[in-house]
Scaffold this motif. Structure first.
Motif, PDB file in Angstrom:
ATOM      1  N   ALA A  44       0.884  -1.258  -0.018  1.00  0.00           N
ATOM      2  CA  ALA A  44       0.046   0.028   0.054  1.00  0.00           C
ATOM      3  C   ALA A  44       0.893   1.078   0.053  1.00  0.00           C
ATOM      4  CB  ALA A  44      -0.928  -0.052   1.155  1.00  0.00           C
ATOM      5  N   THR A  45       1.834   1.110   0.664  1.00  0.00           N
ATOM      6  CA  THR A  45       2.755   2.317   0.774  1.00  0.00           C
ATOM      7  C   THR A  45       3.420   2.523  -0.513  1.00  0.00           C
ATOM      8  OG1 THR A  45       3.161   2.114   3.440  1.00  0.00           O
ATOM      9  CG2 THR A  45       5.061   3.028   2.152  1.00  0.00           C
ATOM     10  N   GLU A  46       4.012   1.528  -1.081  1.00  0.00           N
ATOM     11  CA  GLU A  46       4.738   1.505  -2.575  1.00  0.00           C
ATOM     12  C   GLU A  46       3.566   2.296  -3.711  1.00  0.00           C
ATOM     13  OE1 GLU A  46       6.210  -2.148  -3.057  1.00  0.00           O
ATOM     14  OE2 GLU A  46       7.984  -1.969  -1.477  1.00  0.00           O
ATOM     15  N   THR A  47       2.307   1.695  -3.541  1.00  0.00           N
ATOM     16  CA  THR A  47       1.427   2.444  -4.330  1.00  0.00           C
ATOM     17  C   THR A  47       1.188   3.659  -4.239  1.00  0.00           C
ATOM     18  OG1 THR A  47       0.355  -0.036  -4.256  1.00  0.00           O
ATOM     19  CG2 THR A  47      -0.914   1.992  -5.119  1.00  0.00           C
ATOM     20  N   VAL A  48       1.218   4.204  -2.828  1.00  0.00           N
ATOM     21  CA  VAL A  48       1.061   5.518  -2.622  1.00  0.00           C
ATOM     22  C   VAL A  48       2.358   6.315  -3.357  1.00  0.00           C
ATOM     23  CG1 VAL A  48       0.997   7.516  -0.784  1.00  0.00           C
ATOM     24  CG2 VAL A  48      -0.461   5.365  -0.606  1.00  0.00           C
ATOM     25  N   MET A  49       3.258   5.783  -3.173  1.00  0.00           N
ATOM     26  CA  MET A  49       4.535   6.461  -3.538  1.00  0.00           C
ATOM     27  C   MET A  49       4.683   6.610  -5.128  1.00  0.00           C
ATOM     28  SD  MET A  49       7.297   4.827  -0.451  1.00  0.00           S
ATOM     29  CE  MET A  49       8.402   4.567  -1.669  1.00  0.00           C
ATOM     30  N   ALA A  50       4.392   5.581  -5.672  1.00  0.00           N
ATOM     31  CA  ALA A  50       4.292   5.474  -7.022  1.00  0.00           C
ATOM     32  C   ALA A  50       3.196   6.471  -7.717  1.00  0.00           C
ATOM     33  CB  ALA A  50       3.682   4.231  -7.610  1.00  0.00           C
ATOM     34  N   ASP A  53       4.556  10.002  -7.374  1.00  0.00           N
ATOM     35  CA  ASP A  53       5.529  10.194  -8.329  1.00  0.00           C
ATOM     36  C   ASP A  53       5.087  10.223  -9.717  1.00  0.00           C
ATOM     37  OD1 ASP A  53       7.559  10.011  -6.666  1.00  0.00           O
ATOM     38  OD2 ASP A  53       7.869   7.804  -7.136  1.00  0.00           O
ATOM     39  N   GLY A  54       3.620   9.824  -9.939  1.00  0.00           N
ATOM     40  CA  GLY A  54       2.977  10.329 -11.158  1.00  0.00           C
ATOM     41  C   GLY A  54       3.427   9.083 -12.256  1.00  0.00           C
ATOM     42  N   ASP A  55       3.871   8.010 -12.001  1.00  0.00           N
ATOM     43  CA  ASP A  55       4.346   7.249 -12.915  1.00  0.00           C
ATOM     44  C   ASP A  55       3.325   6.129 -13.336  1.00  0.00           C
ATOM     45  OD1 ASP A  55       5.629   5.112 -14.286  1.00  0.00           O
ATOM     46  OD2 ASP A  55       7.415   5.458 -13.378  1.00  0.00           O
ATOM     47  N   ALA A  56       2.652   6.199 -14.225  1.00  0.00           N
ATOM     48  CA  ALA A  56       1.389   5.487 -14.349  1.00  0.00           C
ATOM     49  C   ALA A  56       2.034   3.794 -14.369  1.00  0.00           C
ATOM     50  CB  ALA A  56       0.883   5.671 -15.778  1.00  0.00           C
ATOM     51  N   GLU A  57       3.139   3.565 -14.887  1.00  0.00           N
ATOM     52  CA  GLU A  57       3.473   2.145 -14.918  1.00  0.00           C
ATOM     53  C   GLU A  57       3.919   1.611 -13.558  1.00  0.00           C
ATOM     54  OE1 GLU A  57       7.385  -0.241 -16.834  1.00  0.00           O
ATOM     55  OE2 GLU A  57       6.528   1.407 -18.206  1.00  0.00           O
ATOM     56  N   LYS A  58       4.600   2.559 -12.706  1.00  0.00           N
ATOM     57  CA  LYS A  58       4.852   1.922 -11.316  1.00  0.00           C
ATOM     58  C   LYS A  58       3.450   1.947 -10.689  1.00  0.00           C
ATOM     59  CE  LYS A  58       8.013   3.679  -9.079  1.00  0.00           C
ATOM     60  NZ  LYS A  58       8.891   4.802  -8.396  1.00  0.00           N
ATOM     61  N   ALA A  64      -0.878  -4.058  -8.644  1.00  0.00           N
ATOM     62  CA  ALA A  64      -0.902  -5.346  -9.008  1.00  0.00           C
ATOM     63  C   ALA A  64      -0.555  -6.065  -7.543  1.00  0.00           C
ATOM     64  CB  ALA A  64      -0.154  -5.786 -10.135  1.00  0.00           C
ATOM     65  N   ASP A  65       0.570  -5.374  -7.061  1.00  0.00           N
ATOM     66  CA  ASP A  65       1.143  -6.158  -5.954  1.00  0.00           C
ATOM     67  C   ASP A  65       0.354  -6.034  -4.814  1.00  0.00           C
ATOM     68  OD1 ASP A  65       3.629  -6.830  -7.093  1.00  0.00           O
ATOM     69  OD2 ASP A  65       4.939  -5.281  -6.137  1.00  0.00           O
ATOM     70  N   LEU A  66      -0.329  -4.973  -4.530  1.00  0.00           N
ATOM     71  CA  LEU A  66      -1.025  -4.791  -3.805  1.00  0.00           C
ATOM     72  C   LEU A  66      -2.336  -5.607  -3.836  1.00  0.00           C
ATOM     73  CD1 LEU A  66      -2.372  -3.203  -1.071  1.00  0.00           C
ATOM     74  CD2 LEU A  66      -3.197  -1.453  -2.284  1.00  0.00           C
ATOM     75  N   TRP A  67      -2.974  -5.903  -4.921  1.00  0.00           N
ATOM     76  CA  TRP A  67      -4.100  -6.483  -5.011  1.00  0.00           C
ATOM     77  C   TRP A  67      -3.548  -8.041  -4.765  1.00  0.00           C
ATOM     78  CZ3 TRP A  67      -7.337  -5.162  -9.761  1.00  0.00           C
ATOM     79  CH2 TRP A  67      -8.108  -4.026  -9.931  1.00  0.00           C
ATOM     80  N   PHE A  68      -2.638  -8.690  -5.164  1.00  0.00           N
ATOM     81  CA  PHE A  68      -2.132  -9.891  -5.157  1.00  0.00           C
ATOM     82  C   PHE A  68      -1.887 -10.161  -3.693  1.00  0.00           C
ATOM     83  CE2 PHE A  68       1.268 -12.978  -4.199  1.00  0.00           C
ATOM     84  CZ  PHE A  68       0.950 -13.823  -5.040  1.00  0.00           C
ATOM     85  N   HIS A  69      -1.340  -9.372  -2.779  1.00  0.00           N
ATOM     86  CA  HIS A  69      -1.246  -9.515  -1.396  1.00  0.00           C
ATOM     87  C   HIS A  69      -2.431  -9.435  -0.851  1.00  0.00           C
ATOM     88  CE1 HIS A  69       2.930  -9.240  -2.396  1.00  0.00           C
ATOM     89  NE2 HIS A  69       3.009 -10.132  -1.683  1.00  0.00           N
TER      90      HIS A  69
END
Length: 105
Positions: A44-50, A53-58, A64-69
């Motif tokens: 969740a933190t990594e999603t917020v940070m991405a 950053d405004g990086d659509a790919e990230k 996807a990682d958040l949904w997976f977990h």
């Protein structure tokens, strides 16, 4: 439910009986709820940070990682994506304010 979610839910169920040394998910299950929750918090933190950053790919990658977990958590708790989709379906057509007000009752 999408085929992808269905296939993933099936794999996550199978991993419950897998050797923790043979599977990342089986290892998470073996470590227990706290380890799964920690991973969700990290993702969740990594999603917020991405997003910041405004990086659509990230954003897509981290979501996807958040949904997976989150799906790992659901499976560990005996739930699945159908349960979440049913809840979203129940909320469909309600205003966000109405849905939130109904929670307090």
């Amino acid at each position: 439910m999408s085929d992808t979610l269905q296939k993933l839910a099936e794999v996550l169920e199978q991993r419950k009986s897998a050797d923790p040394e043979s599977s990342y998910v089986a290892k998470l299950y073996a470590k227990g709820l706290d380890a799964i929750l920690k991973k969700i918090g990290e993702e969740a933190t990594e999603t917020v940070m991405a997003a910041k950053d405004g990086d659509a790919e990230k954003i897509v990658y981290e979501t996807a990682d958040l949904w997976f977990h989150s799906l790992v958590l659901l499976a560990q708790q005996g739930l699945g994506p159908d349960d979440v989709l049913a809840e979203l379906d129940r909320r469909f057509g309600l205003s966000g304010l109405e849905e939130k007000a109904n929670r307090k009752q």
